[in-house]
Design a protein around this motif. Structure first.
Motif, mmCIF file in Angstrom:
data_model
loop_
_atom_site.group_PDB
_atom_site.id
_atom_site.type_symbol
_atom_site.label_atom_id
_atom_site.label_comp_id
_atom_site.label_asym_id
_atom_site.label_seq_id
_atom_site.Cartn_x
_atom_site.Cartn_y
_atom_site.Cartn_z
ATOM 1 N N LEU A 70 22.347 -86.825 -36.561
ATOM 2 C CA LEU A 70 22.081 -85.479 -36.051
ATOM 3 C C LEU A 70 20.708 -85.302 -35.654
ATOM 4 O O LEU A 70 20.301 -84.390 -35.047
ATOM 5 N N ARG A 71 19.913 -86.331 -35.651
ATOM 6 C CA ARG A 71 18.281 -86.332 -35.403
ATOM 7 C C ARG A 71 18.168 -86.735 -33.912
ATOM 8 O O ARG A 71 17.240 -86.437 -33.437
ATOM 9 N N SER A 89 18.425 -82.963 -29.052
ATOM 10 C CA SER A 89 17.657 -81.889 -28.967
ATOM 11 C C SER A 89 18.395 -80.589 -28.697
ATOM 12 O O SER A 89 19.489 -80.566 -28.103
ATOM 13 N N PRO A 90 18.110 -79.398 -29.119
ATOM 14 C CA PRO A 90 18.931 -78.431 -29.189
ATOM 15 C C PRO A 90 18.627 -77.692 -27.733
ATOM 16 O O PRO A 90 18.061 -78.169 -26.804
ATOM 17 N N ARG A 129 17.281 -72.090 -32.546
ATOM 18 C CA ARG A 129 16.726 -73.349 -33.291
ATOM 19 C C ARG A 129 17.904 -74.074 -34.191
ATOM 20 O O ARG A 129 17.568 -75.054 -34.557
ATOM 21 N N ARG A 130 19.099 -73.656 -34.015
ATOM 22 C CA ARG A 130 20.098 -74.369 -34.658
ATOM 23 C C ARG A 130 20.205 -75.668 -33.952
ATOM 24 O O ARG A 130 20.104 -75.910 -32.759
ATOM 25 N N PRO A 131 20.521 -76.756 -34.685
ATOM 26 C CA PRO A 131 20.765 -78.192 -34.322
ATOM 27 C C PRO A 131 21.954 -78.126 -33.222
ATOM 28 O O PRO A 131 22.803 -77.366 -33.525
ATOM 29 N N SER A 160 24.117 -80.194 -33.179
ATOM 30 C CA SER A 160 25.701 -80.473 -33.916
ATOM 31 C C SER A 160 26.134 -79.264 -34.288
ATOM 32 O O SER A 160 27.321 -79.049 -34.561
ATOM 33 N N GLY A 196 18.789 -83.306 -39.543
ATOM 34 C CA GLY A 196 17.361 -83.082 -38.889
ATOM 35 C C GLY A 196 16.828 -82.069 -39.909
ATOM 36 O O GLY A 196 17.487 -81.454 -40.734
ATOM 37 N N GLU A 217 16.397 -78.880 -39.281
ATOM 38 C CA GLU A 217 16.741 -77.435 -38.883
ATOM 39 C C GLU A 217 18.388 -77.476 -39.558
ATOM 40 O O GLU A 217 19.191 -77.868 -38.693
#
Lengths: 393, 369
Positions: free
Chosen positions: B11-12, B15-16, B23-25, B27, B58, B60
């Motif tokens: 999940l890293r 980018s959002p 700021r939620r990921p 995913s 990640g 967040e």
């Protein structure tokens, strides 16, 4: 394990014979309602939302689908280690004489006194698995304790002309019950029993043991246990419930209860975030309304595909309404397919039915048409085009 | 449940969506009325019988963990195996790693303890419903070390993508990263099946050497040494990497063919159960070509749009070509076209808001407009 103050016993073995084809292979509490629910979701949700963690469910008639649905109770958050959901069917035991089906509501509880002893609560709530209502039993329990009652019966005001269909209570100024009449010809009051009781556990046990010995008893709470308590001058109180409450005993009343949900301001709101109704879930996608679809005054379940028109109806999950089909004033249960140009008015169509083009459902006399699950509904003669020989080449 | 494959979802690696001012990921971005982006990748793994999945989180992670919790809905709350959260540590946050090798290296224990023959390594920015059992069959049939899953692009895609070329036998001959991809390109779907032994060995080696990217440094530079094959996925797939592709993905699923391709009864997409009531259509509602989640109350007009849970559309409001996220309220007589309305937004009565597919107007979470 911490002490259980209050547990619930839900009577879910009834056939609901007046629901006809809908309860042919399914106990009444398992009957589908309101686009995504089954009737038993309401008492189970009420238990969960009232802080009751231990629930016994007494099954008897056609329990397979109901047992499958209830599972371990996790859908209602009733799978805690501190309690849990226990399905209780009739069972065989050592002494031959008592090997029998549940004989009445009181007998069903009597046969499971060992379960109640195992949990050992202070109070037992007895519920019906086939009523639709939202009720906080913790408020009724507080009322029960406040009145130092031995038993409390939940009651609701019913129209006077219907009072003769219910167990009717006469109460004093303090709501203490002074008289109980089962389906009286000339009712003395319109305060009706909802079939919901709270008992002090020890007292319940005492009266059930005594009642079991009576040969001519019908072993019924309303007919035998409550009158016996009143006869012995044990304090039994009436708890006044206000709100929507329905016992959907007939096709007509099941249809009506569904229709109650589609009003712009329904009497039974399913939308209150502080009293969510929990139910088993199906992992379905959102529902889809097609380019020529139309939906008015209706509720629609997940995964349904509406390409035709739906008006004043309750559509469950996974239903397909094809182009040109028109569904009005009807209840369509899960997985049913309604083919092109079919017209359906005032009907209840069971699960996984297939209504073929040309099979229109409408009754002249205005009564509700009903078809059981897995029906394959085809016109008697296949719908052939008016032009002779069309499609034969 | 099978024990020969474990899943690892990175999940890293994404980018959002900055435009959505949140700021939620990626995913955990809500998508298609009731899902979050992770649901598609995770459900495909579960539907292939994989019972051991690691989530490389990640920094967040709150929104995602709130969504997955014990992973009960995916049947991954198990006594042994199940779902494993692989969180970031202080070093990851203060000195974020370039590339993904270090992330894998620090979490090798997850792969070692899984003790399975194959590892399914995937990112989490795709909508698809891949049958990984077929991928495994292909992998074995070709005696592959690595199988990359790709998709033939139908439309041009704006935003960078990795494109692969294969020989007739399916073996990958070259890979490149393009700024924009064109119709006909073989777009890598950010998912690969790899022999666990090879993964473990090559990550250790690459980390020691100072390599950074598993895709470029381990696979790309070793096409001669490793048997790397490409498996073509024919179903619907789209990668979300911008508000445009987010908008596109939602709209694509209004097409019945795409819908049936992604939402299959034999391979359901699981998500967190919210126990919302059925959606109510009131007297004045007029809804066409739209996907609607549970819990909505609709009084207005909705056309070519996606409504999430518990959205309210006021009387005479007109919503066109828009995406309205959960718990948002659209006031009476409001008119929206080409709008993405994030969670809990309130659109005032008679408001007029316009955007387009190329540049949707994004309304922030909890905004009042």
């Amino acid at each position: 394990m911490r002490k259980t103050e209050c547990m619930a016993m839900i009577l879910a073995g009834g056939k609901g014979s007046r629901l006809g084809v809908l309860t042919k292979t399914l106990a009444k509490p398992g009957v589908l309602f309101g686009s995504k629910y089954r009737i038993i979701d309401f008492p189970l949700t009420n238990c969960r939302n009232s802080g009751i963690e231990t629930v016994g469910i007494l099954t008897q008639y056609q329990p397979l689908e109901l047992n499958w649905y209830i599972g371990n109770g996790s859908s209602w958050d009733l799978d805690s280690d501190q309690g849990g959901t226990f399905v209780l069917p009739p069972y065989m035991r050592d002494d031959d004489a008592s090997n029998k089906w549940y004989q009445g509501t009181a007998d069903a509880i009597y046969q499971n006194l060992n379960f109640i002893d195992m949990i050992d609560p202070d109070y037992v709530v007895i519920l019906s698995g086939d009523h639709i209502y939202k009720m906080d039993y913790s408020k009724m329990l507080a009322y029960h304790k406040k009145h130092h009652a031995a038993a409390t019966v939940s009651t609701i005001r019913v129209p006077w002309n219907e009072a003769n269909r219910f167990g009717i209570m006469k109460v004093d100024d303090d709501m203490k019950i002074v008289e109980f009449q089962e389906k009286p010809a000339n009712p003395a009051s319109n305060l009706a029993s909802m079939g919901i009781y709270i008992f002090n556990k020890e007292l319940l046990k005492k009266y059930l043991l005594a009642d079991a010995k009576l040969k001519d008893s019908q072993h019924d709470f309303g007919k035998n246990i409550i009158p016996a308590m009143l006869g012995a001058d044990v304090p039994v109180y009436a708890y006044p419930f206000e709100g929507y409450w329905k016992d959907v005993g007939t096709i007509e009343s099941l249809w009506q209860a569904n229709m109650d949900l589609i009003a712009d301001n329904p009497a039974l709101s399913l939308n209150s975030p502080d009293w969510r109704i929990y139910s088993g879930s199906q992992s379905l996608p959102p529902h889809y309304v097609g380019p020529n679809g139309s939906v008015k005054s209706s509720i629609i379940g997940e995964g349904s595909v509406i390409l035709g028109s739906v008006t004043r109806s309750v559509i469950f999950y996974g239903v397909t309404v094809e182009e040109g089909a028109r569904v009005t004033n009807s209840v369509i249960m899960p997985g049913t397919v309604i083919e092109k140009d079919v017209v359906i008015d005032k009907a209840i169509i069971g699960e996984r039915c297939h209504v073929h083009s040309g099979f229109n459902i409408q009754k002249e006399d205005g009564s509700v048409s009903v078809y059981g699950g897995d029906s394959n509904l085809k016109p008697e003669k296949p719908a052939v085009s008016a032009k002779k020989g069309a499609g034969s080449k | 449940m099978r024990s020969d494959i474990i899943g690892l979802i990175n999940l890293r690696d994404s980018s959002p969506l900055r435009e959505m001012n949140e700021r939620r990921p990626l995913s955990a971005v809500p998508i298609c009325s009731k899902f979050r982006l992770i649901d598609f990748t995770l459900s495909s793994m579960v539907n292939a019988g994989i019972g051991n999945v690691g989530l490389l989180l990640g920094p967040e992670a709150r929104a995602l963990m709130d969504h997955i919790r014990s992973a009960k809905e995916w049947n991954l709350a198990r006594k042994q195996d199940g779902l494993f959260y692989l969180p970031s540590d202080v070093e990851d946050i203060i000195h974020p790693s370039k590339g993904d090798i270090r992330d894998y290296y620090k979490n090798l224990r997850f792969v070692e303890r899984g003790d399975s023959h194959y590892l399914l390594l995937s990112s989490c920015d795709m909508i698809h419903n891949i049958d990984y059992e077929k991928v495994l069959h292909f992998h074995r049939q070709h005696n592959a070390d690595v199988t990359l899953i790709y998709h033939k692009q139908i439309n041009a895609l704006i935003g960078k993508g990795r494109v692969i070329e294969t020989a007739k036998n399916g073996r990958i001959t070259s890979m490149s990263e393009l700024k924009d991809t064109n119709p006909g390109d073989n777009l890598f779907l950010q998912a690969m099946l790899i022999d666990s032994e090879i993964f473990l060995k090559s990550v250790r080696f690459a980390y020691a050497k100072g390599d950074t990217s598993f895709f470029d440094d381990v696979i790309g530079k070793n096409l001669d040494h490793l048997r790397v094959f490409g498996y073509q996925y024919d179903g619907y797939a789209i990668r979300i990497d911008s508000v445009q592709s987010y908008f596109q993905a939602n709209m694509d699923l209004l097409n019945v063919d795409n819908m049936r391709n992604v939402f299959r009864t034999d391979k359901p997409i699981y998500t967190k159960v919210m126990d919302e009531p059925p959606t109510r259509y009131l007297e004045g509602s007029k809804v066409t070509n739209s996907l609607i989640a549970n819990g909505c109350v609709i009084e207005g007009k909705v056309e070519n749009s996606i409504l999430f849970r518990r959205v309210r559309i006021g009387r005479n409001a007109v919503i066109k070509n828009s995406i309205i996220l959960q718990h948002s309220t659209i006031g009476e007589d409001a008119q929206l076209d080409g709008v993405v309305c994030d969670k809990n937004a309130i659109i005032q009565p008679e408001a007029i808001l316009n955007g387009s597919a190329d540049s949707p107007l994004c309304i922030a979470k909890f905004a009042v407009r």
